[in-house]
Design an enzyme around this catalytic site. Structure first.
Site, short mmCIF file in Angstrom:
data_model
loop_
_atom_site.label_atom_id
_atom_site.label_comp_id
_atom_site.label_asym_id
_atom_site.label_seq_id
_atom_site.Cartn_x
_atom_site.Cartn_y
_atom_site.Cartn_z
N LEU A 96 0.85 -1.19 0.00
CA LEU A 96 0.00 0.00 0.00
C LEU A 96 0.89 1.25 0.00
O LEU A 96 1.14 1.86 1.05
CB LEU A 96 -0.92 -0.04 1.23
CG LEU A 96 -2.24 0.71 1.12
CD1 LEU A 96 -2.88 0.62 -0.24
CD2 LEU A 96 -3.22 0.22 2.18
N HIS A 97 1.35 1.63 -1.18
CA HIS A 97 2.38 2.66 -1.32
C HIS A 97 1.92 4.05 -0.84
O HIS A 97 2.42 4.57 0.15
CB HIS A 97 2.79 2.80 -2.79
CG HIS A 97 3.13 1.53 -3.49
ND1 HIS A 97 4.34 0.87 -3.34
CD2 HIS A 97 2.42 0.80 -4.37
CE1 HIS A 97 4.36 -0.20 -4.10
NE2 HIS A 97 3.21 -0.28 -4.75
N ASP A 98 1.00 4.67 -1.55
CA ASP A 98 0.73 6.11 -1.39
C ASP A 98 0.22 6.53 -0.01
O ASP A 98 0.64 7.59 0.50
CB ASP A 98 -0.27 6.57 -2.47
CG ASP A 98 0.34 6.49 -3.87
OD1 ASP A 98 -0.42 6.42 -4.84
OD2 ASP A 98 1.59 6.50 -3.98
#
Ligand code: RIB
Ligand code: CA
Length: 317
Positions: A242-244
């Site tokens: 879950l990058h952002d």
């Protein structure tokens, strides 16, 4: 509580959508605007997705601005995991909300020049390719005085690349824009793949979000189910990184993070390593660091906060 003035530049994108929903439920942020860029999917889709997410959150007060619809020089490259429309096939009602009649770059320039004049600097949070930010800098280099710092998801070091063998997607899409940003002398806090791959939306974590009884949490659980890479070889377990949203978890809980300063360059000439982020970790070049590179996160702490914020929906009128 003093609220942190931020502008989010974004290319929704499943993880961008989750990040925006986290911010819209977090009163610590004074979200001045969402500037949208072509990235995961074409601009018309990233723009529609942004409007839909704001409406899903009941936050139609946040101005949304359409930005650049292509990289500075290179042909667009698309994301592989957000689906053709950009939200993983989850269908939200067509947006009633319209974008502002001002280009995202003009909004960035006006807001950041004003912030430089008043001294109320803005934290610029970049979740996609850096085309809008680079064009704003080329248009008015003086905007740098209005930027507290740029906190961006992008790049990779030991986790070298995801969209190519050498590069992370946001940087790969527009390496020339990224180089302009990294050479602008503006403080950068960078969240590379080395960090974001620690934050896996595992089935257990997604089910905890699904147990939150409101429509926003259900949409998030649905899109994160689609986001699962099912790549145990690469990530060690099921789930998608879950990058952002980590950009905002960092701003809310910096003690959950650690990293180090480094001088970082962007490769934009070699086709083999196009978009690679190259760091001088040990001062070998004698050049001053231009980025704080975050490399460690307490991922469970992040998911706990994400659940707590999603549980705040529907937001009080
Ligand atoms: O490499 C991951 C990044 O590229 C994320 O921001 C994702 O949304 C895509 O933009
Ligand atoms: Ca993104």
């Amino acid at each position: 509580m003093t609220r942190l003035p931020i502008i989010i530049d974004t290319d929704p994108g499943i993880d961008d959508a989750v990040a925006i929903l986290l911010v819209l439920a977090s009163p610590e942020f004074d979200l001045l605007g969402l500037t949208v860029v072509s990235g995961n999917v074409p601009l018309e889709d990233t723009l529609r997705n942004t409007l839909q997410v704001c409406e899903l959150a009941g936050r139609t007060d946040v101005p949304v601005f359409a930005g650049c619809d292509r990289p500075l020089l290179r042909q667009p490259v698309r994301g592989l995991f957000s689906g053709r429309e950009g939200l993983g096939g989850v269908v939200l009602p067509p947006p009633r909300l319209a974008p502002q009649p001002v280009h995202a770059v003009d909004f960035l320039v006006k807001s950041l020049l004003e912030a430089g004049r008043t001294g109320e600097k803005i934290t610029l949070c970049a979740l996609g390719p850096l085309t809008n930010v680079a064009v704003a800098l080329a248009h008015s280099p003086g905007i740098a005085a209005g930027i507290e710092r740029i906190v961006l998801m992008g790049g990779g070091f030991r986790e070298l690349g995801n969209r190519s063998i050498a590069a992370e997607f946001n940087i790969l899409v527009d390496p020339h824009a990224a180089s302009i940003v990294y050479e602008a002398g503006i403080p950068i806090t960078m969240l590379p793949l080395d960090l974001t791959h620690q934050a896996l939306a595992t089935p257990k974590r997604v089910e905890r979000l699904r147990a939150i009884d409101n429509p926003v949490a259900q949409v998030v659980a649905d899109i994160l189910t689609i986001w699962d890479r099912k790549d145990i070889d690469r990530f060690g377990e099921l789930g998608g990184p879950l990058h952002d949203p980590l950009v905002f978890d960092y701003l809310l809980a910096p003690d959950r993070y650690s990293g180090r300063a480094a001088r970082v360059w962007i490769e934009h000439t070699s086709e083999l390593t196009m978009g690679q982020t190259v760091a001088d970790w040990w001062g070998k070049t004698g050049e001053k660091p231009n980025a704080e590179v975050l490399t460690k996160v307490d991922a469970q702490g992040f998911f706990d906060l994400l659940g707590e914020r999603l549980a705040r929906y529907p937001l009080p009128a």
